[in-house]
Design a protein around this motif. Sequence first.
Motif, PDB file in Angstrom:
ATOM      1  N   ILE A   1       0.853  -1.179   0.000  1.00 34.47           N
ATOM      2  CA  ILE A   1       0.000   0.000   0.000  1.00 34.47           C
ATOM      3  C   ILE A   1       0.889   1.228   0.000  1.00 34.47           C
ATOM      4  N   TYR A   2       0.673   2.120  -0.982  1.00 30.09           N
ATOM      5  CA  TYR A   2       1.536   3.278  -1.169  1.00 30.09           C
ATOM      6  C   TYR A   2       0.826   4.551  -0.700  1.00 30.09           C
ATOM      7  N   PHE A   3       1.515   5.297   0.155  1.00 24.81           N
ATOM      8  CA  PHE A   3       0.967   6.495   0.787  1.00 24.81           C
ATOM      9  C   PHE A   3       1.637   7.748   0.222  1.00 24.81           C
ATOM     10  N   THR A   4       0.832   8.785   0.038  1.00 25.22           N
ATOM     11  CA  THR A   4       1.367  10.134  -0.148  1.00 25.22           C
ATOM     12  C   THR A   4       1.255  10.858   1.196  1.00 25.22           C
ATOM     13  N   SER A   5       1.733  12.073   1.270  1.00 27.18           N
ATOM     14  CA  SER A   5       1.594  12.832   2.515  1.00 27.18           C
ATOM     15  C   SER A   5       0.122  13.069   2.848  1.00 27.18           C
ATOM     16  N   ASP A   6      -0.704  13.263   1.822  1.00 31.42           N
ATOM     17  CA  ASP A   6      -2.143  13.418   2.060  1.00 31.42           C
ATOM     18  C   ASP A   6      -2.748  12.147   2.648  1.00 31.42           C
ATOM     19  N   ASP A   7      -2.275  10.999   2.187  1.00 32.03           N
ATOM     20  CA  ASP A   7      -2.791   9.729   2.700  1.00 32.03           C
ATOM     21  C   ASP A   7      -2.436   9.546   4.168  1.00 32.03           C
TER      22      ASP A   7
ATOM     23  N   GLY B   1       2.413   9.546  16.079  1.00 28.65           N
ATOM     24  CA  GLY B   1       1.723   9.945  14.859  1.00 28.65           C
ATOM     25  C   GLY B   1       1.307   8.736  14.044  1.00 28.65           C
ATOM     26  N   VAL B   2       0.936   8.975  12.795  1.00 27.32           N
ATOM     27  CA  VAL B   2       0.478   7.883  11.928  1.00 27.32           C
ATOM     28  C   VAL B   2       1.588   6.864  11.707  1.00 27.32           C
ATOM     29  N   GLU B   3       2.830   7.336  11.608  1.00 23.53           N
ATOM     30  CA  GLU B   3       3.930   6.390  11.439  1.00 23.53           C
ATOM     31  C   GLU B   3       4.045   5.476  12.666  1.00 23.53           C
TER      32      GLU B   3
ATOM     33  N   ILE C   1       2.395  -6.005   3.548  1.00 25.65           N
ATOM     34  CA  ILE C   1       1.695  -7.055   4.276  1.00 25.65           C
ATOM     35  C   ILE C   1       2.094  -8.395   3.672  1.00 25.65           C
ATOM     36  N   PRO C   2       3.042  -9.113   4.279  1.00 24.62           N
ATOM     37  CA  PRO C   2       3.452 -10.417   3.748  1.00 24.62           C
ATOM     38  C   PRO C   2       2.354 -11.452   3.942  1.00 24.62           C
ATOM     39  N   GLY C   3       2.364 -12.489   3.114  1.00 24.07           N
ATOM     40  CA  GLY C   3       1.369 -13.546   3.221  1.00 24.07           C
ATOM     41  C   GLY C   3       0.081 -13.247   2.481  1.00 24.07           C
ATOM     42  N   HIS C   4      -0.138 -11.994   2.093  1.00 23.92           N
ATOM     43  CA  HIS C   4      -1.305 -11.605   1.309  1.00 23.92           C
ATOM     44  C   HIS C   4      -1.045 -11.943  -0.155  1.00 23.92           C
ATOM     45  N   ARG C   5      -2.102 -12.195  -0.928  1.00 20.96           N
ATOM     46  CA  ARG C   5      -1.902 -12.398  -2.366  1.00 20.96           C
ATOM     47  C   ARG C   5      -1.265 -11.140  -2.959  1.00 20.96           C
ATOM     48  N   HIS C   6      -0.620 -11.284  -4.099  1.00 20.50           N
ATOM     49  CA  HIS C   6       0.066 -10.134  -4.695  1.00 20.50           C
ATOM     50  C   HIS C   6      -0.955  -9.071  -5.098  1.00 20.50           C
ATOM     51  N   GLN C   7      -0.765  -7.888  -4.556  1.00 18.00           N
ATOM     52  CA  GLN C   7      -1.655  -6.760  -4.860  1.00 18.00           C
ATOM     53  C   GLN C   7      -0.936  -5.471  -4.512  1.00 18.00           C
ATOM     54  N   GLU C   8      -1.124  -4.461  -5.340  1.00 20.69           N
ATOM     55  CA  GLU C   8      -0.597  -3.136  -5.056  1.00 20.69           C
ATOM     56  C   GLU C   8      -1.771  -2.160  -4.991  1.00 20.69           C
ATOM     57  N   LEU C   9      -1.753  -1.323  -3.959  1.00 24.18           N
ATOM     58  CA  LEU C   9      -2.837  -0.374  -3.753  1.00 24.18           C
ATOM     59  C   LEU C   9      -2.252   1.022  -3.584  1.00 24.18           C
ATOM     60  N   HIS C  10      -2.576   1.889  -4.531  1.00 27.35           N
ATOM     61  CA  HIS C  10      -2.161   3.288  -4.458  1.00 27.35           C
ATOM     62  C   HIS C  10      -3.338   4.090  -3.901  1.00 27.35           C
ATOM     63  N   LEU C  11      -3.117   4.749  -2.786  1.00 25.45           N
ATOM     64  CA  LEU C  11      -4.208   5.440  -2.111  1.00 25.45           C
ATOM     65  C   LEU C  11      -4.613   6.737  -2.794  1.00 25.45           C
TER      66      LEU C  11
END
Length: 329
Positions: A4-10, A172-174, A193-203
């Motif tokens: 899961i990829y975060f920007t500063s807004d995320d 904080g969030v971190e 998140i290891p063990g999860h099926r391969h997936q990429e999520l851009h927020l």
Amino acid sequence: MLRIYFTSDDIARTRIAPGPDPLWELVLSLQMLRPQRGDLLFTTWRHESCKAVRHARLGEVLGLLLALTPNVGYFPDFLNPIEAIHGLDHGIEALRTTPIPMLKRDVCRLAATHRLPESARRLADGEPAILTDLTEAMRTCYDLAVMPYRRSIDAALGKDRRIRTFALANGGVEGLLASLRPMMTWSAGELRIPGHRHQELHLHGRGLLLIPSYFCVSGPLTMFDPDLPPVLIYPVVRGPDALPSRASTMPAALGALIGSTRAAVLDVIGTREGASTTTLARHLGISMATASEHTTVLRQSGLISSHRDHNRTLHHLTELGRALLDTNG
């Protein structure tokens, strides 16, 4: 692995769910009715819940519901609309109004890997009757397999939430995301998140809603469709006190203190977060006027809070109300 990829807004928009998501708990509990890895805590719960669901005689629609919720691999996104975070009624209503293209897409995707009953075709076509039958069966299963255990669920989620809010307050969030190790790891704007099926999520600035779940045991989950509101469901922290146990009847001491009917009203609000006055009346077999009278007294005593939602009044326990129930439970 899920990334899961975060920007500063995320990062700024990442938050913890205010309470349990009833439809996620329902779907994951339906999966738990069938044995799976890591479920030893649920042996007694499974025996009790399977018996209760069998006695409900839900017929063919139960077969459809179980087929839609396999405990391995993909299951449809439409079963978990984001509106359910506001309560079961909101989630059921959103599910009943799922767009037909989404129903068709999700059912076809599941049918590619699992054999489905004939009624799944009617569901994919959006037939109102099958949607009504399905959601009523879901409500019944929730009442039988989840609601009787809400005290155990709420206690475990409350403990997990305290851990996460402490991490958030101090780092904080971190710090919040770092507190979720070893389930996941946070580094340089990426949650892995290891063990999860391969997936990429851009927020893409939408943020992430973290939803702790009592019945989630296999590891964190998210929606298959990246265009849906981003959520991450993860297992709560489990200790020796995490066994699911049925709520006992309301203790006589509490009934003597505030009255047996008022104590029952308080208990139902504790197990049905966001219960409406209509729900209280129906569940306890009292009139709407009586239910309203009791909620007024409980609210004036600081044990519950209430708010209007369109034409309904919804009730929630306050910290004082929760403490009173926990002390007498």
